[in-house]
Design a protein around this motif. Structure first.
Motif, PDB file in Angstrom:
ATOM      1  N   MET A   1     -18.199   0.912   3.650  1.00  0.00           N
ATOM      2  CA  MET A   1     -19.641   0.617   2.234  1.00  0.00           C
ATOM      3  C   MET A   1     -18.263   1.868   1.012  1.00  0.00           C
ATOM      4  O   MET A   1     -18.238   2.671   1.345  1.00  0.00           O
ATOM      5  N   GLY A   2     -17.859   1.008   0.076  1.00  0.00           N
ATOM      6  CA  GLY A   2     -17.323   1.476  -1.161  1.00  0.00           C
ATOM      7  C   GLY A   2     -17.878   1.710  -2.460  1.00  0.00           C
ATOM      8  O   GLY A   2     -19.446   1.061  -2.287  1.00  0.00           O
ATOM      9  N   PHE A   3     -16.788   1.945  -3.050  1.00  0.00           N
ATOM     10  CA  PHE A   3     -17.929   2.430  -4.966  1.00  0.00           C
ATOM     11  C   PHE A   3     -17.899   0.983  -5.588  1.00  0.00           C
ATOM     12  O   PHE A   3     -17.451   0.183  -5.203  1.00  0.00           O
ATOM     13  N   LYS A   4     -19.071   0.676  -6.128  1.00  0.00           N
ATOM     14  CA  LYS A   4     -19.854  -0.432  -6.339  1.00  0.00           C
ATOM     15  C   LYS A   4     -19.355  -0.640  -7.995  1.00  0.00           C
ATOM     16  O   LYS A   4     -19.994  -1.634  -8.368  1.00  0.00           O
ATOM     17  N   GLY A   5     -18.797   0.646  -8.401  1.00  0.00           N
ATOM     18  CA  GLY A   5     -18.143  -0.136 -10.288  1.00  0.00           C
ATOM     19  C   GLY A   5     -19.382   0.666 -10.436  1.00  0.00           C
ATOM     20  O   GLY A   5     -19.896   1.367 -10.134  1.00  0.00           O
ATOM     21  N   TRP A   6     -18.812   1.355 -11.922  1.00  0.00           N
ATOM     22  CA  TRP A   6     -19.655   2.665 -13.049  1.00  0.00           C
ATOM     23  C   TRP A   6     -21.251   1.428 -13.389  1.00  0.00           C
ATOM     24  O   TRP A   6     -21.136   0.554 -13.438  1.00  0.00           O
ATOM     25  N   PRO A   7     -22.092   2.787 -13.536  1.00  0.00           N
ATOM     26  CA  PRO A   7     -23.151   2.117 -14.230  1.00  0.00           C
ATOM     27  C   PRO A   7     -22.974   1.064 -15.966  1.00  0.00           C
ATOM     28  O   PRO A   7     -21.965   1.381 -16.405  1.00  0.00           O
ATOM     29  N   GLU A   8     -23.299   0.042 -15.481  1.00  0.00           N
ATOM     30  CA  GLU A   8     -23.950  -0.078 -16.920  1.00  0.00           C
ATOM     31  C   GLU A   8     -24.919   0.119 -18.088  1.00  0.00           C
ATOM     32  O   GLU A   8     -26.040   0.688 -17.901  1.00  0.00           O
ATOM     33  N   THR A   9     -24.349  -0.005 -19.152  1.00  0.00           N
ATOM     34  CA  THR A   9     -25.386   0.530 -19.986  1.00  0.00           C
ATOM     35  C   THR A   9     -25.324  -0.367 -22.189  1.00  0.00           C
ATOM     36  O   THR A   9     -23.547  -1.353 -21.424  1.00  0.00           O
ATOM     37  N   THR A  10     -25.645  -0.334 -22.664  1.00  0.00           N
ATOM     38  CA  THR A  10     -26.034  -0.575 -24.042  1.00  0.00           C
ATOM     39  C   THR A  10     -25.236   0.680 -25.263  1.00  0.00           C
ATOM     40  O   THR A  10     -26.035   1.698 -25.106  1.00  0.00           O
ATOM     41  N   VAL A  11     -24.584  -0.225 -25.821  1.00  0.00           N
ATOM     42  CA  VAL A  11     -24.279   1.124 -26.699  1.00  0.00           C
ATOM     43  C   VAL A  11     -24.306   0.138 -28.503  1.00  0.00           C
ATOM     44  O   VAL A  11     -24.389  -0.568 -29.023  1.00  0.00           O
TER      45      VAL A  11
END
Length: 348
Positions: free
Chosen positions: A1-11
């Motif tokens: 199990m590894g890091f899945k990446g930073w969450p995404e959002t909108t700006v």
């Protein structure tokens, strides 16, 4: 199990357009340029706006970075004096931070042409340490190199002077050995922009295996007075038997010690994920199956955990001749002259 990446959002951009963005927990500001020294106003303008724009150095494509999940900012600087007046903003927002303060002495060699005088940098180190606490100001002597006419003992005498002055204002010294062979642009700058170097003596500025051992042994003798933790950044020689351990610059263990009351951060550092709802809790022990947070985008010898760097190459007016992040002084000056603090990115 590894890091899945930073969450995404909108700006929402300055022009009102909505775009996708990454929302990292840890921001690095920055390995690529000295944001505290030259871009503090821009950085805190973007923090107020809630996002910034970063350009991929390999393909030039923009990526938007949101501050909505930011729990830690790691500042890298040779002159953080301009950022000190802004730190109250981070304190009020509850954003944690610490500094990696590179403080070398290559004044006679002219290798760091635009850094302030050594005495001023020492005073800034002390001021910052008094302001935020010595545990949050890490001294880096980076890089360690042996320009023509300098041997290990002469370099150590310069380190000794700084260490004797600053050991009460920090808890840690990080060293890093110069890598001239690795970076073609570094070789080119040293040969073309310094009268010290020629093709015959250039590589002698790198440390040999035995010189690294010699420096580590003698550094520990100096450290009997300082009582600092000493660590080697991305070192290729194991120096632990000489009291120098491998370093983490983006350091989860340091964050857990300094910011242990931040439940969201501690949850992330133990699980690799942001908590949902009221899931955040303080861990007293690691849970089972802890994910690896080692940043695979860094060199294999690097121990740093994941962060999002928000700096840009060829934008640091310190123009240090050994720096891999700048191609030439001309390019840096061109980019810096184009910078506007109101822009979403450092260069736009």
């Amino acid at each position: 199990m590894g890091f899945k990446g930073w969450p995404e959002t909108t700006v929402k951009r300055n022009n009102g357009e909505k775009v996708n963005a990454k929302a990292p927990v840890i921001i690095s500001a920055s390995r690529s340029t000295d944001i505290p020294a030259f871009y503090s106003k821009w950085f805190f303008n973007r923090l107020k706006k809630g996002h910034l724009k970063w350009f991929n150095p390999f393909n030039g494509k923009p990526q938007y970075i949101s501050f909505q999940n930011t729990r830690v900012i790691v500042f890298w600087s040779k002159n953080p004096l301009p950022v000190i007046p802004y730190l109250d903003i981070l304190d009020k927002k509850g954003i944690n931070y610490y500094f990696l303060f590179t403080l070398n002495d290559y004044e006679r060699e002219g290798l760091e042409p635009n850094v302030p005088p050594l005495s001023e940098r020492i005073n800034t180190f002390k001021e910052l340490s008094r302001r935020i606490g010595k545990e949050k100001v890490i001294w880096r002597y980076d890089p360690l190199m042996l320009p023509p006419g300098m041997n290990v003992d002469q370099l150590l005498s310069r380190i000794k002077y700084i260490g004797n002055t600053l050991h009460s204002y920090t808890e840690k010294l990080v060293i890093s050995f110069v890598q001239i062979l690795r970076y073609k642009k570094v070789r080119s700058k040293l040969l073309n922009e310094s009268a010290l170097f020629d093709k015959e003596n250039l590589l002698q500025s790198e440390f040999s295996y035995h010189q690294k051992i010699e420096l580590a042994e003698k550094l520990q003798r100096l450290n009997r007075r300082w009582d600092l933790e000493i660590a080697d950044c991305a070192g290729e020689v194991n120096l632990e038997s000489y009291g120098v351990r491998p370093n983490q610059c983006i350091d989860d263990m340091l964050m857990k010690r300094l910011f242990n009351n931040d439940r969201v951060l501690i949850h992330f550092l133990h699980t690799g994920k942001l908590p949902k709802g009221n899931q955040a809790r303080l861990f007293t022990e690691y849970p089972e199956n802890v994910p690896s947070l080692k940043d695979k985008g860094q060199r294999s010898a690097c121990k740093c955990i994941y962060s999002k760097d928000v700096g840009m190459y060829n934008t640091c007016p310190h123009i240090c001749l050994y720096c891999y992040a700048n191609t030439s002084a001309q390019k840096v000056n061109h980019n810096h002259s184009r910078h506007n603090p109101s822009n979403e990115g450092i260069i736009q």
